[in-house]
Design a protein around this motif. Structure first.
Motif, PDB file in Angstrom:
ATOM      1  N   LEU A  48       0.841  -1.200   0.000  1.00  0.00           N
ATOM      2  CA  LEU A  48       0.000   0.000   0.000  1.00  0.00           C
ATOM      3  C   LEU A  48       0.876   1.250   0.000  1.00  0.00           C
ATOM      4  O   LEU A  48       0.644   2.207  -0.757  1.00  0.00           O
ATOM      5  CB  LEU A  48      -0.924  -0.019   1.216  1.00  0.00           C
ATOM      6  CG  LEU A  48      -1.964   1.089   1.353  1.00  0.00           C
ATOM      7  CD1 LEU A  48      -2.872   1.120   0.131  1.00  0.00           C
ATOM      8  CD2 LEU A  48      -2.786   0.894   2.615  1.00  0.00           C
ATOM      9  N   GLY A  49       1.918   1.238   0.843  1.00  0.00           N
ATOM     10  CA  GLY A  49       2.842   2.370   0.871  1.00  0.00           C
ATOM     11  C   GLY A  49       3.636   2.504  -0.412  1.00  0.00           C
ATOM     12  O   GLY A  49       3.896   3.628  -0.890  1.00  0.00           O
ATOM     13  N   THR A  50       4.032   1.376  -1.001  1.00  0.00           N
ATOM     14  CA  THR A  50       4.764   1.416  -2.267  1.00  0.00           C
ATOM     15  C   THR A  50       3.929   2.043  -3.364  1.00  0.00           C
ATOM     16  O   THR A  50       4.429   2.858  -4.163  1.00  0.00           O
ATOM     17  CB  THR A  50       5.181  -0.011  -2.673  1.00  0.00           C
ATOM     18  OG1 THR A  50       6.024  -0.569  -1.655  1.00  0.00           O
ATOM     19  CG2 THR A  50       5.922  -0.003  -3.993  1.00  0.00           C
ATOM     20  N   ALA A  51       2.666   1.680  -3.431  1.00  0.00           N
ATOM     21  CA  ALA A  51       1.781   2.263  -4.437  1.00  0.00           C
ATOM     22  C   ALA A  51       1.662   3.777  -4.259  1.00  0.00           C
ATOM     23  O   ALA A  51       1.701   4.543  -5.232  1.00  0.00           O
ATOM     24  CB  ALA A  51       0.409   1.602  -4.362  1.00  0.00           C
ATOM     25  N   LEU A  52       1.545   4.213  -3.015  1.00  0.00           N
ATOM     26  CA  LEU A  52       1.435   5.645  -2.744  1.00  0.00           C
ATOM     27  C   LEU A  52       2.714   6.382  -3.115  1.00  0.00           C
ATOM     28  O   LEU A  52       2.688   7.437  -3.765  1.00  0.00           O
ATOM     29  CB  LEU A  52       1.104   5.866  -1.269  1.00  0.00           C
ATOM     30  CG  LEU A  52       1.073   7.318  -0.793  1.00  0.00           C
ATOM     31  CD1 LEU A  52       0.047   8.119  -1.575  1.00  0.00           C
ATOM     32  CD2 LEU A  52       0.777   7.384   0.700  1.00  0.00           C
ATOM     33  N   ALA A 112      -2.957  -5.969  -6.683  1.00  0.00           N
ATOM     34  CA  ALA A 112      -3.720  -4.859  -6.117  1.00  0.00           C
ATOM     35  C   ALA A 112      -2.888  -3.588  -6.063  1.00  0.00           C
ATOM     36  O   ALA A 112      -3.383  -2.481  -6.328  1.00  0.00           O
ATOM     37  CB  ALA A 112      -4.220  -5.236  -4.720  1.00  0.00           C
ATOM     38  N   ALA A 113      -1.586  -3.718  -5.741  1.00  0.00           N
ATOM     39  CA  ALA A 113      -0.717  -2.550  -5.668  1.00  0.00           C
ATOM     40  C   ALA A 113      -0.511  -1.918  -7.038  1.00  0.00           C
ATOM     41  O   ALA A 113      -0.462  -0.683  -7.176  1.00  0.00           O
ATOM     42  CB  ALA A 113       0.632  -2.951  -5.061  1.00  0.00           C
ATOM     43  N   LEU A 114      -0.388  -2.733  -8.075  1.00  0.00           N
ATOM     44  CA  LEU A 114      -0.228  -2.194  -9.429  1.00  0.00           C
ATOM     45  C   LEU A 114      -1.460  -1.401  -9.852  1.00  0.00           C
ATOM     46  O   LEU A 114      -1.350  -0.306 -10.425  1.00  0.00           O
ATOM     47  CB  LEU A 114       0.033  -3.338 -10.410  1.00  0.00           C
ATOM     48  CG  LEU A 114       1.387  -4.042 -10.280  1.00  0.00           C
ATOM     49  CD1 LEU A 114       1.450  -5.255 -11.191  1.00  0.00           C
ATOM     50  CD2 LEU A 114       2.526  -3.078 -10.596  1.00  0.00           C
ATOM     51  N   ALA A 115      -2.653  -1.943  -9.582  1.00  0.00           N
ATOM     52  CA  ALA A 115      -3.876  -1.217  -9.916  1.00  0.00           C
ATOM     53  C   ALA A 115      -3.984   0.078  -9.126  1.00  0.00           C
ATOM     54  O   ALA A 115      -4.376   1.126  -9.667  1.00  0.00           O
ATOM     55  CB  ALA A 115      -5.088  -2.113  -9.649  1.00  0.00           C
ATOM     56  N   ALA A 163      -9.975  -2.463  -2.399  1.00  0.00           N
ATOM     57  CA  ALA A 163     -11.060  -3.058  -3.185  1.00  0.00           C
ATOM     58  C   ALA A 163     -10.550  -4.244  -4.009  1.00  0.00           C
ATOM     59  O   ALA A 163     -11.168  -5.315  -4.029  1.00  0.00           O
ATOM     60  CB  ALA A 163     -11.681  -2.002  -4.096  1.00  0.00           C
ATOM     61  N   VAL A 164      -9.428  -4.053  -4.710  1.00  0.00           N
ATOM     62  CA  VAL A 164      -8.896  -5.131  -5.542  1.00  0.00           C
ATOM     63  C   VAL A 164      -8.413  -6.290  -4.670  1.00  0.00           C
ATOM     64  O   VAL A 164      -8.642  -7.468  -4.992  1.00  0.00           O
ATOM     65  CB  VAL A 164      -7.755  -4.603  -6.441  1.00  0.00           C
ATOM     66  CG1 VAL A 164      -7.093  -5.745  -7.202  1.00  0.00           C
ATOM     67  CG2 VAL A 164      -8.285  -3.556  -7.407  1.00  0.00           C
ATOM     68  N   ALA A 165      -7.744  -5.971  -3.553  1.00  0.00           N
ATOM     69  CA  ALA A 165      -7.259  -7.036  -2.666  1.00  0.00           C
ATOM     70  C   ALA A 165      -8.417  -7.838  -2.100  1.00  0.00           C
ATOM     71  O   ALA A 165      -8.344  -9.075  -2.001  1.00  0.00           O
ATOM     72  CB  ALA A 165      -6.422  -6.432  -1.538  1.00  0.00           C
ATOM     73  N   ALA A 166      -9.493  -7.147  -1.730  1.00  0.00           N
ATOM     74  CA  ALA A 166     -10.658  -7.867  -1.207  1.00  0.00           C
ATOM     75  C   ALA A 166     -11.315  -8.711  -2.296  1.00  0.00           C
ATOM     76  O   ALA A 166     -11.748  -9.845  -2.052  1.00  0.00           O
ATOM     77  CB  ALA A 166     -11.659  -6.869  -0.625  1.00  0.00           C
ATOM     78  N   ALA A 167     -11.381  -8.174  -3.515  1.00  0.00           N
ATOM     79  CA  ALA A 167     -11.990  -8.925  -4.615  1.00  0.00           C
ATOM     80  C   ALA A 167     -11.177 -10.183  -4.945  1.00  0.00           C
ATOM     81  O   ALA A 167     -11.742 -11.230  -5.273  1.00  0.00           O
ATOM     82  CB  ALA A 167     -12.108  -8.037  -5.848  1.00  0.00           C
ATOM     83  N   LEU A 168      -9.853 -10.083  -4.833  1.00  0.00           N
ATOM     84  CA  LEU A 168      -8.995 -11.239  -5.106  1.00  0.00           C
ATOM     85  C   LEU A 168      -8.857 -12.165  -3.896  1.00  0.00           C
ATOM     86  O   LEU A 168      -8.192 -13.200  -3.988  1.00  0.00           O
ATOM     87  CB  LEU A 168      -7.601 -10.755  -5.535  1.00  0.00           C
ATOM     88  CG  LEU A 168      -7.509  -9.987  -6.850  1.00  0.00           C
ATOM     89  CD1 LEU A 168      -6.085  -9.487  -7.071  1.00  0.00           C
ATOM     90  CD2 LEU A 168      -7.951 -10.864  -8.015  1.00  0.00           C
ATOM     91  N   ARG A 169      -9.470 -11.772  -2.775  1.00  0.00           N
ATOM     92  CA  ARG A 169      -9.356 -12.518  -1.524  1.00  0.00           C
ATOM     93  C   ARG A 169      -7.889 -12.691  -1.115  1.00  0.00           C
ATOM     94  O   ARG A 169      -7.458 -13.772  -0.708  1.00  0.00           O
ATOM     95  CB  ARG A 169     -10.044 -13.880  -1.632  1.00  0.00           C
ATOM     96  CG  ARG A 169     -11.542 -13.780  -1.866  1.00  0.00           C
ATOM     97  CD  ARG A 169     -12.200 -15.142  -1.843  1.00  0.00           C
ATOM     98  NE  ARG A 169     -13.647 -15.018  -2.046  1.00  0.00           N
ATOM     99  CZ  ARG A 169     -14.487 -16.053  -2.075  1.00  0.00           C
ATOM    100  NH1 ARG A 169     -14.017 -17.279  -1.930  1.00  0.00           N
ATOM    101  NH2 ARG A 169     -15.775 -15.861  -2.263  1.00  0.00           N
ATOM    102  N   ALA A 170      -7.159 -11.601  -1.222  1.00  0.00           N
ATOM    103  CA  ALA A 170      -5.754 -11.615  -0.842  1.00  0.00           C
ATOM    104  C   ALA A 170      -5.628 -11.688   0.670  1.00  0.00           C
ATOM    105  O   ALA A 170      -6.397 -11.044   1.399  1.00  0.00           O
ATOM    106  CB  ALA A 170      -5.057 -10.361  -1.376  1.00  0.00           C
ATOM    107  N   PRO A 171      -4.664 -12.448   1.200  1.00  0.00           N
ATOM    108  CA  PRO A 171      -4.507 -12.562   2.648  1.00  0.00           C
ATOM    109  C   PRO A 171      -4.045 -11.246   3.250  1.00  0.00           C
ATOM    110  O   PRO A 171      -3.270 -10.507   2.646  1.00  0.00           O
ATOM    111  CB  PRO A 171      -3.417 -13.632   2.800  1.00  0.00           C
ATOM    112  CG  PRO A 171      -2.660 -13.579   1.519  1.00  0.00           C
ATOM    113  CD  PRO A 171      -3.662 -13.246   0.463  1.00  0.00           C
TER     114      PRO A 171
END
Length: 497
Positions: free
Chosen positions: A298-302, A430-433, A465-473
């Motif tokens: 999340l921080g990397t994306a920001l 999710a981070a890329l999106a 949103a993307v992480a939840a949709a992909l059911r990422a841990p």
């Protein structure tokens, strides 16, 4: 919260340095001397000392032999640290030559190095105190050390005469190191006084050369990445080392925050491994890896999406101009590619050394990553300059992370490597999106403050949103923790008042 505050005060420290000295020959000289506290921090606070002593003190707490362990190790440690600090002070000219040959202001770097060399002693005490307190499940004072450190540096720079130049920052490093040790000493003294007598037949945990050597080789190899970067950057135009440093300091904030959980749970994993409860250790480690990956990605994306705006807000004032902002932002975006690898290395190595037994695999993995960093950096710096150094850093640390993850199951905590790798893949998607969405929103607004705010909201919303949709841990745990944290603060704040 204290760790986050310490990291923010580190940004304030860098803002003051950038404001007073910019990004040129003077700041480069100080940053070469800054290598001493950086290496000392890695060896004596963050990595080596903690990886050796947290398991040892955890066993000593269980056996009731804390005082015996202190008597055996603390006097010898103080004598060794004092001798090394004096050697660095005496050999400062040769240290500067080795770290940055051809540096424009050699004499200034030597003066600063002699001031920062005191950190070898003070940081050693800080790391020792921190390890002992964490093993006692006392995290308040260890979490406050960087608040004390950065406060000491900033106050010293402000109070000392301007004629000292960047030497004031080096003196501030020495003052900050003393503040770090002082803030922990009362808490440790209370723990030692409260410690009961040793249990009948209790053994003092061993801290021999066989255990210490692989940890020190790992820690030195990891810190050597910074030495390689500065060595390669020294012949580049003035300011290259400074741009690399400012970019790293900001980009590493997500990694620092992501490793807080692993720092707290390291004694738990060490006790579980010492008791032979590998299943508890496995669950804890897998959960920690997922949560740490959520925070750092999340921080990397920001950081990647809003790099120019973040650098503008933090540093563009005084001697730090728009050209420095553009150069630092470019380096920061490239350096951020290795943040997940940095986090995984910091989290996984605790698993390898949690059982307090000699293990050379992490050191060999780190040496492999360092070799890749050195070779690729030497090649890419001729093509891309300082950006090539940042690429080499990301390649080397990512290789080390892959080696540590794939080699973990048979050597330490038996994590499910395919399960962990699949989860990291989902979080990376999710981070890329989120990066794309954040960069689009930030680029649409000319004001850096509004652009950063809009980019931050877009990154957070799209990532979760993307992480939840992909059911990422880990993503579900973060979402669930937000309302729980709000309720806890609402309940606790009236009591605090």
């Amino acid at each position: 919260m204290l760790t986050a505050l310490g990291a923010l005060l580190g940004l304030v420290r860098d803002q003051v340095i950038a404001h007073l000295f910019g990004a040129g020959a003077e700041s480069d000289a100080f940053l070469v001397s800054w290598t001493v506290p950086e290496v000392s921090s890695t060896l004596l606070i963050e990595d080596a000392m903690a990886l050796i002593l947290v398991p040892a003190f955890s066993l000593a707490v269980a056996r009731g032999s804390v005082r015996a362990l202190l008597r055996r190790t603390l006097p010898a440690l103080c004598g060794l640290l004092g001798c090394v600090a004096l050697l660095v002070i005496a050999g400062a000219p040769w240290v500067v030559d080795a770290l940055a040959p051809g540096l424009p202001d050699h004499a200034l770097a030597v003066d600063c190095t002699r001031a920062t060399a005191t950190c070898v002693f003070s940081f050693g005490l800080v790391g020792y105190f921190s390890a002992a307190l964490r093993a006692h499940s006392r995290f308040l004072a260890p979490a406050a050390i960087y608040v004390a450190y950065n406060t000491g540096i900033v106050v010293t720079m402000v109070l000392l005469p301007g004629g000292l130049g960047v030497r004031a920052a080096a003196i501030g490093v020495a003052v900050g190191g003393a503040c770090m040790a002082a803030i922990q000493a009362p808490s440790l003294w209370r723990r030692v006084r409260a410690a009961g007598p040793a249990l009948p037949g209790a053994r003092v945990p061993g801290v021999g050369v066989a255990l210490v050597a692989p940890v020190i080789v790992f820690a030195l190899s990891r810190q050597a990445q910074v030495l390689v970067e500065r060595f390669l950057a020294a012949p580049l135009p003035a300011g290259a080392i400074s741009h690399l440093n400012y970019a790293q300091k900001v980009a590493q904030l997500p990694m620092t925050l992501s490793l807080m959980l692993c720092t707290v749970t390291f004694p738990v994993v060490a006790r579980a491994m010492g008791a032979g409860d590998t299943e508890t250790a496995r669950r804890r480690v897998e959960r920690d890896l997922a949560t740490a990956a959520v925070v750092v990605l999340l921080g990397t994306a920001l950081v990647t999406a809003c790099a120019p705006q973040i650098v503008h807000i933090l540093f563009q004032r005084g001697a730090f101009d728009a050209a420095d902002t553009a150069a630092t932002a470019s380096v920061m975006r490239v350096y951020a590619l290795g943040l997940l690898g940095q986090t995984l290395v910091g989290a996984l190595v605790r698993c390898y050394f949690s059982a307090a037994r000699p293990l050379w695999y992490p050191a060999l993995a780190m040496l492999g990553g360092l070799a890749l960093t050195t070779a690729s950096g030497a090649a890419l710096v001729r093509v891309w300059g300082v950006l090539g150094i940042a690429v080499a850093n990301a390649l080397g640390i990512s290789l080390t992370a892959v080696l540590l993850l794939t080699g973990l199951g048979g050597r330490s905590v038996p994590v499910r490597v395919p399960h962990v790798a699949a989860g990291l893949g989902k979080l990376t998607a999710a981070a890329l999106a989120a990066t794309a969405a954040g960069r689009l929103c930030a680029g649409a607004l000319p004001d850096p403050y509004l652009a950063t705010a809009a980019g931050s909201l877009a990154v957070a919303a799209v990532f979760l949103a993307v992480a939840a949709a992909l059911r990422a841990p880990g993503a579900g745990a973060v979402l669930a923790a937000l309302p729980r944290t709000a309720r806890t603060l609402t309940r606790k704040l009236p009591d605090a008042r």
